[in-house]
Design a protein around this motif. Structure first.
Motif: not given
Length: 866
Positions: A376-383, A400-406
């Motif tokens: 598995g990956l330890n780093t990735w990004k969110v688009r 920020k209410s749509v893209v969650s920190p998790s």
């Protein structure tokens, strides 16, 4: 559907797309070919485009594979997926099928190899135990069109339909193997449809038990969608098992059955031991499905980066509910058919973050060593909205209410963003209303933003599926240069990529529960939601109305104070009407007052509940008609050693009109009894093994119930009456002609014995050679069929498909030839319902399903089962 509860837009869209018939809506679909021509003969037809620039850009940026492997990766994704299937090791003809594959088909298919990279046309998958899974060097389309493969294709279809094999994608077989199922385990398959993994689990528990005996294990297969439950039941019926319960719930709201919450203090010690928990949980969650592009090429057209983002929270909720239902010391497998780290590693990291030291991610690299996998990956990004983000702080405020920190590797966000915590144990509380309250509260919070931000978010939602930001805000979405690394050992996860072993793509993580989950996480999460709601009261009243705000606050509060409210609330939500919803609010207040006065009132109310509380689903009733049971036992001479008391259930509360009686294992019996004690929280759509069916006869029979073909293998060693032993030739003739008069049997003595039986149902057992009759009767592997003894003849009561398969099996085993029937001379037919074959009533079993008909069930090609 799922208790009548409304779903979010993303979830509704997901299940809608999941049932979409690609060819039905494809404008390029070719018209029906004339003169036997296929699609190749239609010049206007074009195959699906296997390109999507956004797909390539996304996964290049995520670096799921090294850059030097990219061309091989994309090249493999554009090739059709080879067919694979699995042999049912617990089936009666397991050895015969293995021999047929090795000695007949493997040799005959050698000349048909079409891929220069493949050495064998058909070969066992090296990583699957026992050589039970096989890989074909042909796609589903090639199997259908190649005339040289016609006989093999017919073999696959026939054996799949009767349950001897299961056509399933190879990578889809992997997650159940990592559950390490044992013979006494209780297993939950949370998102089970279409059912091939459930069938695989059933194979495992039955294979671990001696033939003819029921395992102590139990499988509960759940799915949110009624139509998908139909498909699930159709798949699992091939197994003929008494150890399965099929339920229809939202996975994230799967009800807990804990008797301790429903008992007074006097019975508390005993009740603590009675709760529904599972030794193993399979959490194969809904996902974007981009790992199936080889099997479903239309995914190239539909895919966008927003699909995974939209499903992330649902996946976390389902996984957390599964972890709450898991026993301490148990194992849960989380899996998706997606390559997206937001749906995979991000979800696993969030589970570990919420559960703390209670859960560990297992290193299973030593298990199935021949299976090719990537860490598995330890780093990735969110688009999001066409831009890349490495940390949650860089997300614009309106998103920020749509893209969650998790969704990010660290899982940390701004202080003003609340992360939903739904950490629950089966012995703590139910999550049925917890998640709903969470969803309603989040919706209210989003609506309570200032007017400008609200307009911004509404504008942003318009373009959700496109993955692009609104024109007005594109300048805010500059690509983030900061990145994060997860501190969790996510390298222990597994990502299967197509070009490693010519397969689809899959993601698997194996989690082990070390201790009960921390209840304080639940309470803190609920309190924080309450605080947010109170801080925003003014805005909420403006947008939603004061009555709704008050109701939402009460719901959140009552989730911690009184779990019994879930019962009536869940039932009324299932009714789906406005009046039912109004009644829910009234009942909630009544029960809340009763809880303050004491527990006596709620216990009385619970006792008054009628069975069958789920709309459109027949209740599960223990069959206790002693007169009928004694009649059945006496007519068939069933031995006392076969347990019947407490194991017979029906779906009709009127015992005088019961059509079918089902047999359930001891493990299923225990769950049913617990479910009744807690107020029937489980919405059961199917269970048990059909063992007896009501049968009318114009000539009359001492017993009104006949044996079912499905339950015969289980009951056969215990039958002492109404049983015959036929030679191979007479057994073959029965299957071939289906009705034979007593004088027409080759063995005259057999015909005399048949005529001497009491009228009604009987069993005909195949006698191999000069076997002793006593040894045949106690042999669980004996071949037998259900027949009906009339005045002058014997009639087979087996479905035509099962009869044909059985006829070919015994013909191969004994070297008998199957002569063609004379088409000009019709087969003799016996009038009356008592002469109808068993298969004539099988479709009626769908009566227990809600708002659905068996004829409406859409069953795709068996090779599409995942």
């Amino acid at each position: 559907m799922g208790g009548g509860r409304k779903r979010g837009r993303t979830q509704r869209r997901h299940f809608k797309q999941g049932r979409e018939n690609v060819w039905k809506h494809n404008p390029q679909r070719p018209p029906a070919a004339e003169g036997g021509e296929g699609r190749e003969g239609n010049p206007s037809w074009q195959p699906f485009a296997t390109e999507n620039p956004a797909f390539e850009e996304y996964y290049k940026e995520q670096q799921i594979i090294p850059e030097e492997e990219w061309d091989d990766f994309m090249s493999m994704l554009r090739k059709p997926l080879p067919s694979t299937f699995r042999i049912n090791a617990s089936c009666q003809f397991f050895q015969d099928i293995c021999s047929q594959l090795e000695n007949d088909f493997r040799k005959s298919l050698e000349t048909e190899v079409s891929d220069e990279h493949e050495e064998d046309a058909i070969r066992p998958l090296p990583w699957y135990p026992g050589n039970l899974a096989w890989h074909l060097n042909f796609s589903r389309m090639q199997l259908r069109r190649n005339q040289a493969l016609e006989s093999f294709h017919e073999f696959l279809k026939r054996e799949n339909e009767v349950g001897n094999i299961t056509r399933q994608e190879a990578v889809s077989m992997v997650p159940p193997l990592f559950l390490n199922v044992q013979p006494d385990h209780h297993i939950l398959d949370m998102c089970a449809a279409p059912g091939s993994k459930t069938f695989q689990l059933l194979e495992m528990i039955h294979q671990s038990t001696k033939p003819g005996l029921l395992p102590n294990a139990l499988v509960v297969a759940n799915d949110v969608d009624v139509q998908r439950c139909n498909l699930l039941i159709h798949q699992t019926k091939r197994m003929c098992t008494a150890n399965l319960i099929v339920t229809n719930h939202e996975a994230q709201n799967f009800p807990g059955c804990n008797l301790a919450k429903f008992c007074s203090e006097t019975c508390m010690d005993e009740a603590k031991l009675q709760r529904l928990e599972f030794d193993r949980v399979l959490c194969d969650v809904p996902c974007s499905g981009d790992g199936t592009v080889r099997k479903a090429p239309d995914m190239w057209r539909k895919w966008n980066a927003g699909m995974g983002n939209g499903l992330h929270r649902l996946q976390v909720e389902i996984a957390m509910r599964g972890m709450g239902l898991l026993k301490v010391g148990g194992r849960m497998v989380y899996s998706t058919c997606s390559m997206n780290p937001v749906e995979n590693e991000a979800v696993v990291a969030e589970i570990l973050r919420r559960c703390g030291d209670s859960v560990e991610l297992l290193d299973v690299s030593n298990e199935l060593p021949e299976l090719a996998r990537r860490p598995g990956l330890n780093t990735w990004k969110v688009r999001d909205r066409g831009s890349w983000f490495g940390v949650h702080e860089d997300i614009p405020r309106y998103r920020k209410s749509v893209v969650s920190p998790s969704m990010f590797p660290s899982g940390k966000g701004s202080k003003d963003v609340e992360v939903n915590t739904d950490v629950i144990d089966a012995d703590m509380k139910d999550s049925t209303d917890m998640v709903e309250g969470e969803q309603e509260t989040n919706t209210a919070i989003n609506k309570s933003n200032d007017d400008d931000d609200q307009k911004t978010e509404e504008k942003a939602e318009v373009d959700c599926e496109s993955g692009e930001a609104p024109t007005r805000y594109k300048k805010l979405n500059s690509t983030s240069t900061r990145t994060e690394h997860s501190d969790y050992p996510l390298h222990r996860c597994m990502r299967i990529v197509p070009h490693d072993q010519n397969s689809g793509a899959f993601f698997i993580a194996v989690l082990h529960k070390l201790s009960p989950l921390n209840e304080s996480h639940v309470v803190d999460g609920v309190k924080s939601e309450q605080n947010i709601s109170k801080d925003k009261t003014g805005k909420l009243e403006k947008d939603l109305g004061s009555d709704k705000v008050s109701s939402e606050e009460n719901i959140v509060h009552q989730q911690v104070v009184d779990d019994t409210n879930v019962l009536d609330g869940e039932q009324n939500r299932d009714m789906g009407s406005k009046s039912s919803k109004d009644k829910t609010s009234e009942d909630t207040k009544v029960i809340g007052n009763e809880a303050e006065k004491g527990q006596a009132g709620t216990r009385d109310r619970r006792r008054q509940q009628n069975q069958g509380r789920w709309r459109g689903v027949d209740p599960v009733i223990f069959f206790k008609d002693e007169v009928t049971v004694k009649s059945i036992v006496s007519f068939y001479g069933i031995k006392d050693s076969f347990p019947l008391d407490g194991h017979l259930v029906t779906r009709n509360p009127d015992t005088s009109h019961v059509k079918r009686i089902y047999y359930v294992s001891k493990s299923v019996q225990d769950v049913l009894e617990l479910n009744i004690k807690v107020g029937e929280r489980l919405k059961i759509t199917s269970l048990g093994l059909k063992i007896f069916e009501r049968q009318s006869s114009k000539d009359g029979s001492p017993c009104t119930f006949r044996l079912s073909s499905e339950g015969l293998p289980l009951l056969l060693p215990y039958i002492t009456k109404q049983i015959l032993y036929a030679s191979a030739i007479d057994f073959q003739h029965l299957l071939q002609y289906r009705t034979i008069k007593f004088p027409d049997f080759v063995d005259a003595k057999f015909g005399e014995e048949a005529s001497a039986l009491l009228p009604g149902c009987c069993v005909v057992v195949l006698r191999e050679g000069h076997q002793d009759i006593g040894s045949i009767a106690t042999d669980p592997s004996a071949i037998a069929i259900v027949c009906w003894k009339g005045k002058t003849n014997l009639c087979v009561m087996v479905s035509p498909l099962d009869g044909k398969e059985l006829l070919e099996r015994i013909s191969l085993r004994f070297g008998l030839k199957i002569p063609k029937l004379d088409e000009e001379k019709p087969n003799p037919k016996i009038t009356g319902s008592d002469e109808q074959p068993d298969g004539a009533t099988e479709t009626d079993d769908q009566e227990c399903l809600p708002e659905s008909k068996a004829s409406d069930m859409e069953i795709p090609d068996a090779g599409e089962a995942e």
